[in-house]
Every structure is written in structure tokens, then in C-alpha cells.
Design a protein around this motif. Structure first.
Motif, PDB file in Angstrom:
ATOM      1  N   GLN A   1       1.042   3.729  -5.414  1.00 50.15           N
ATOM      2  CA  GLN A   1       2.086   4.642  -5.880  1.00 50.15           C
ATOM      3  C   GLN A   1       1.867   5.006  -7.348  1.00 50.15           C
TER       4      GLN A   1
ATOM      5  N   ASN B   1       2.413  -0.684  -4.345  1.00 52.14           N
ATOM      6  CA  ASN B   1       2.881  -0.308  -5.686  1.00 52.14           C
ATOM      7  C   ASN B   1       1.750   0.264  -6.533  1.00 52.14           C
TER       8      ASN B   1
ATOM      9  N   ASP C   1       2.197  -5.308  -3.322  1.00 54.61           N
ATOM     10  CA  ASP C   1       1.523  -5.050  -4.605  1.00 54.61           C
ATOM     11  C   ASP C   1       0.487  -3.940  -4.458  1.00 54.61           C
TER      12      ASP C   1
END
Length: 217
Positions: free
Chosen positions: A179, A176, A173
Motif C-alpha cells: 500500500q 501495508n 505487513d
């Protein structure tokens, strides 16, 4: 002698009656000193309880402080932050129903603290993408769940393993989120990298040097 005994009996009875009367008056005074809560006081109390219960549910630091079992690792998603902000906005709307004239000074202080905390959460959500979940202070709280874990009974081992199974998902998580920040053109300041990289390397270790290592005991 009989008169003396009778006199002492009267004195004792008088003292008993006096103490009984004082006790009754004290109970009446104590009951009278607890007035019914006003409508605003009730709203404030409900809001305060709601805020505190939610904090106890979500805050790793508070759960550790009060010795409460930690069942889940922190949620670093935008969805969670938005939900947190929505709850805070609902809290502000509820607090707007309060008439400060009905509050005591202590209650007014509690009201202002709740407003300040709720506004901070709502305003802070606007800058969610500017916060990086890889800095030492952020991860330190999560790692303390493991490094301070207390094994007192057999069931604690399974509890620890359940938390450990969540860790890869937690790291994913974080990745992500980084990103998404990168896609938005938001990256960690260069000066911070010199602090973050060594920190991550320090706990990526195996065996007895791992922060997840548990000694036989």
C-alpha cells in the motif's frame, strides 16, 4: 648378558630423551607460530564476528542451513531495512580504523568482503521501495520454514504454532508495504503479475493441500 641389558637400557633412555626434546621444541614452535593479533586484526575479527552473528540472527536461510531454531518470520518493514542499513554503515566506519599494513593477505580478503557486503546493504536501502515482497523468490524462503519443519518432540508443536500465529501479521505487513508503494506511485510491473498471481493462488488452499498442513505422526 648384563652388559647387553644395560646397553639396551641406555639406548631406550637416549630415544626417550630425544623424543622429549623434539616434543618440547614442537610446543615452543607451535606457541611461537601464533603471534599476538595486531590492533587492526583485532578490529577485523570483532567486525567479522559481529557481522556473522547478526546474519545468523536475521537470515532464515542461514538458520535453516545450520539447523538453528527459527523464532520469528522475516521483517519486511522499512524500519527494519533502515536499521539494517545503519548497522552496515557503523560497520564501514569501524573498518575504516583498520590499517591494511597490519593485516595478512587472508585478513585483507576478509576486510574487502566485509566492506563490499556492508556497502551493498547501505546502497541497497536506497532502493527499498522498488523491491516487492510478493514475488515467488521472496516468499519461498518464508514458506520453507513451514514446509520443512521437523517435529521431533512435543515442544516442537508449540514452536510451530507460535510461528504460524505470526503468519497473519507477516502477510499484513506485506500488504501495508504494498500500500505504501502504491501511495508512492510504485507498482509491480504488469509482466510480473502473470507470475505472482498464480503463485499466491497456489498456496491459498485448505486442508491437506495447505502448505501449513501437518500430518499425524
Amino acid at each position: 648378558m648384563k652388559l647387553k641389558k644395560r646397553y639396551c637400557l641406555y639406548i631406550a633412555l637416549a630415544i626417550f630423551l630425544a623424543l622429549t626434546t623434539l616434543s618440547c621444541k614442537k610446543e615452543e614452535t607451535d606457541q611461537a607460530s601464533v603471534p599476538d593479533l595486531s590492533r587492526s586484526s583485532k578490529i577485523l575479527k570483532e567486525a567479522g564476528d559481529e557481522y556473522w552473528n547478526r546474519r545468523l540472527e536475521d537470515s532464515v536461510s542461514l538458520r535453516m542451513k545450520y539447523g538453528l531454531k527459527i523464532e520469528k518470520l522475516p521483517d519486511v518493514s522499512f524500519e527494519y531495512a533502515q536499521s539494517h542499513s545503519d548497522n552496515a554503515q557503523s560497520m564501514l566506519e569501524k573498518l575504516e580504523q583498520i590499517d591494511v599494513k597490519e593485516l595478512s593477505h587472508e585478513e585483507w580478503i576478509s576486510l574487502e568482503i566485509l566492506k563490499w557486503q556492508s556497502k551493498k546493504i547501505v546502497e541497497g536501502s536506497k532502493f527499498f521501495w522498488l523491491n516487492f515482497p510478493v514475488i515467488p523468490n521472496f516468499l519461498y524462503r518464508t514458506h520453507r520454514i513451514f514446509t520443512t519443519f521437523q517435529f521431533e518432540e512435543k515442544a516442537d508443536l508449540e514452536h510451530y504454532l507460535n510461528l504460524l500465529r505470526q503468519y497473519p501479521v507477516y502477510i499484513n505487513d506485506i500488504q501495508n508495504r504494498l500500500q505504501e508503494q502504491f501511495d508512492k506511485g510504485i507498482v509491480l510491473p504488469k509482466d510480473e503479475i502473470a507470475l505472482v498471481v498464480p503463485f499466491w493462488i497456489s498456496f491459498i488452499k485448505e486442508g491437506k493441500q495447505s502448505i501449513f498442513f501437518v500430518k499425524d505422526g
